[in-house]
Write a protein that holds these residues in place. Structure first.
Motif, short mmCIF file in Angstrom:
data_model
loop_
_atom_site.label_atom_id
_atom_site.label_comp_id
_atom_site.label_asym_id
_atom_site.label_seq_id
_atom_site.Cartn_x
_atom_site.Cartn_y
_atom_site.Cartn_z
N ALA A 1 0.86 -1.18 0.00
CA ALA A 1 0.00 0.00 0.00
C ALA A 1 0.90 1.22 0.00
O ALA A 1 2.13 1.10 -0.03
CB ALA A 1 -0.91 0.00 1.23
N ASN A 2 0.31 2.39 0.02
CA ASN A 2 1.12 3.58 0.21
C ASN A 2 1.81 3.48 1.57
O ASN A 2 1.28 2.88 2.51
CB ASN A 2 0.27 4.84 0.14
CG ASN A 2 -0.18 5.15 -1.28
OD1 ASN A 2 0.54 4.86 -2.23
ND2 ASN A 2 -1.36 5.70 -1.42
N ARG A 3 2.98 4.10 1.66
CA ARG A 3 3.77 3.98 2.88
C ARG A 3 3.02 4.50 4.10
O ARG A 3 2.33 5.51 4.04
CB ARG A 3 5.08 4.75 2.72
CG ARG A 3 5.98 4.21 1.65
CD ARG A 3 7.14 5.15 1.40
NE ARG A 3 7.97 5.29 2.60
CZ ARG A 3 8.92 6.21 2.73
NH1 ARG A 3 9.11 7.09 1.76
NH2 ARG A 3 9.64 6.26 3.84
N GLY A 4 3.17 3.80 5.20
CA GLY A 4 2.54 4.20 6.46
C GLY A 4 2.87 3.21 7.54
O GLY A 4 3.71 2.32 7.35
N GLU B 1 1.14 -1.23 4.56
CA GLU B 1 1.78 0.07 4.66
C GLU B 1 3.18 -0.04 5.26
O GLU B 1 4.13 0.58 4.78
CB GLU B 1 0.94 1.02 5.52
CG GLU B 1 -0.37 1.45 4.87
CD GLU B 1 -1.21 2.29 5.80
OE1 GLU B 1 -2.22 2.85 5.33
OE2 GLU B 1 -0.89 2.39 7.01
N ARG B 2 3.28 -0.85 6.31
CA ARG B 2 4.57 -0.99 6.97
C ARG B 2 5.57 -1.70 6.07
O ARG B 2 6.76 -1.37 6.07
CB ARG B 2 4.41 -1.75 8.30
CG ARG B 2 3.65 -0.97 9.37
CD ARG B 2 3.80 -1.61 10.73
NE ARG B 2 3.20 -2.94 10.81
CZ ARG B 2 1.93 -3.17 11.11
NH1 ARG B 2 1.10 -2.15 11.35
NH2 ARG B 2 1.46 -4.40 11.19
N ASP C 1 6.85 0.85 3.54
CA ASP C 1 7.76 1.79 4.19
C ASP C 1 9.11 1.12 4.47
O ASP C 1 10.17 1.72 4.25
CB ASP C 1 7.15 2.31 5.49
CG ASP C 1 7.94 3.46 6.08
OD1 ASP C 1 8.00 4.52 5.42
OD2 ASP C 1 8.50 3.31 7.17
N THR D 1 4.30 7.49 -6.56
CA THR D 1 4.56 6.33 -5.71
C THR D 1 5.82 5.61 -6.18
O THR D 1 6.00 5.35 -7.37
CB THR D 1 3.37 5.35 -5.75
OG1 THR D 1 2.20 6.04 -5.31
CG2 THR D 1 3.62 4.16 -4.84
#
Length: 396
Positions: free
Chosen positions: A48-51, A57-58, A61, A255
């Motif tokens: 997913a998008n970084r977070g 997300e993790r 990242d 992205t």
């Protein structure tokens, strides 16, 4: 050939099972299985998008953070100054446009005739757009050594763009010494490290900007630029309004390609495992690349000697310090025809100027260039023998 175990290295490159002798590494190396596995594993994992909220997300990242640290270890710089992009060319255009915002008439930019065009044209075009002056640094076609830069430096100099190693003839200028002179003049240094990084231990801290391409050293097709975080803080590229202004992310548009970054980290780890020793990855990288450099150079010396002994062969490139890269032509043959004949023998050695257009012209080879032979960690004695025998047959 020292302690470098080429047979063990070759087993890790599935492409070699197809049977060709690859001397086309300067255009892009073959890929080890561990890099392909890292790319594939990432593409079938949740992303997913970084977070930090979800596993996806993790994971994204962690891949980005890991790639920055891996490249910082390879280059001897800070992960906070690692900018990730589509290619070295794209990154150089982006930074040329950004830096040129502070240039104008009376300012000067220095480029060299030894460089790949990706470290020439972006600066020429950016300077032209704002009315700055471009100054050219030549090289001696006989010795392949870069000319003295001192006469070109002045209080008007804003930036010097110079290669760490010529992708055409392998010349390795003394870039740290050049950088010292440039810094004394109050200017910045932008180093094209694309060809250098694959062949020798690198400490890029001397450069204000150091750009390279992981696909030249067993990774995926992407680009990396390293700079001091404090310097990046001073630069303000055009970007989308909601995009972060944090460094280094402010220079990365859209992205990021997570699978390519995972492959980049795997490529750095692969290099660190080429026989080197040390307590951390940086030490293992330096040790492994020192072994590799020695191995490639011994093969290069033998290959160069054997090619020079063949009637009708002209070799280009005589610099004292160079990568294991040779350029040659054959009397009575177009270079593209030479490459075609070599390919019939399963020897991949392409012909051209390889985007080092200024260098090819300066050598008197025009835009068509000559045949380039690049050694890599997977090059072995059998490959060298096949190449020499194939060239010898051209005269028979």
């Amino acid at each position: 050939m020292g302690d470098f175990e080429v047979d063990a290295v070759r087993k890790q490159f599935p492409a070699l099972s197809e049977g060709a002798a690859h001397f086309d590494g300067p255009g892009g190396s073959q890929t080890p299985q561990v890099v392909a596995d890292a790319v594939a594993r990432t593409m079938v994992s949740a992303l997913a998008n970084r977070g930090q909220l979800t596993v996806a997300e993790r994971r994204a990242d962690g891949i980005v953070v890991g790639a920055r640290q891996a490249m910082a270890d390879l280059l001897g710089t800070s992960p906070g100054g690692i900018v990730l992009g589509r290619s070295m060319t794209q990154l150089t255009y982006d930074f040329a446009r950004t830096l040129a915002k502070s240039w104008g008439p009376g300012d000067e930019v220095v480029v060299t005739r030894l460089d790949h065009d990706a470290n020439v044209r972006p600066w020429v075009q950016a300077a032209d757009a704002v009315g700055a002056t471009v100054r050219w640094l030549g090289f001696d076609p006989a010795t392949s050594e870069l000319d003295d830069i001192t006469p070109l430096l002045s209080s008007h100099t804003r930036l010097v763009a110079v290669t760490g190693a010529s992708n055409l003839i392998g010349t390795r200028p003394d870039v740290p010494a050049i950088a010292s002179l440039v810094h004394d003049a109050g200017a910045l240094v932008y180093v094209d490290g694309v060809h250098l990084t694959a062949h020798t231990p690198v400490d890029a801290a001397y450069a204000d900007f150091y750009a390279c391409s992981p696909y030249k050293f067993f990774g995926p097709h992407c680009g990396v630029l390293s700079a001091a975080p404090a310097l990046l803080e001073e630069l303000h590229p055009d970007k989308l309004l909601p995009a972060t202004d944090a460094v280094p992310e402010r220079f990365e548009f859209g992205t990021l390609p997570y699978e390519q970054l995972a492959g980049t980290t795997a490529a750095v780890d692969f290099i660190a495992g080429l026989g080197g020793t040390g307590e951390n990855r940086r030490e293992r990288l330096l040790s492994s690349l020192a072994l590799l450099e020695n191995y490639e150079d011994e093969l290069r010396v033998e290959l160069e000697s054997r090619l020079a002994a063949i009637d009708g062969i002209t070799l280009y490139g005589r610099a004292k310090r160079r990568t294991a890269t040779l350029l040659f032509s054959v009397a009575g043959w177009e270079s593209t025809a030479v490459s075609a004949e070599l390919a019939k023998s399963g020897v991949n050695a392409p012909a051209g100027s390889f985007y080092a257009l200024e260098a090819s012209r300066h050598l008197g080879l025009g835009d068509s260039g000559a045949v380039r032979v690049g050694l890599a960690p997977y090059t072995n004695q059998s490959d060298v023998d096949r190449l020499v025998e194939a060239v010898e047959r051209l005269g028979s």
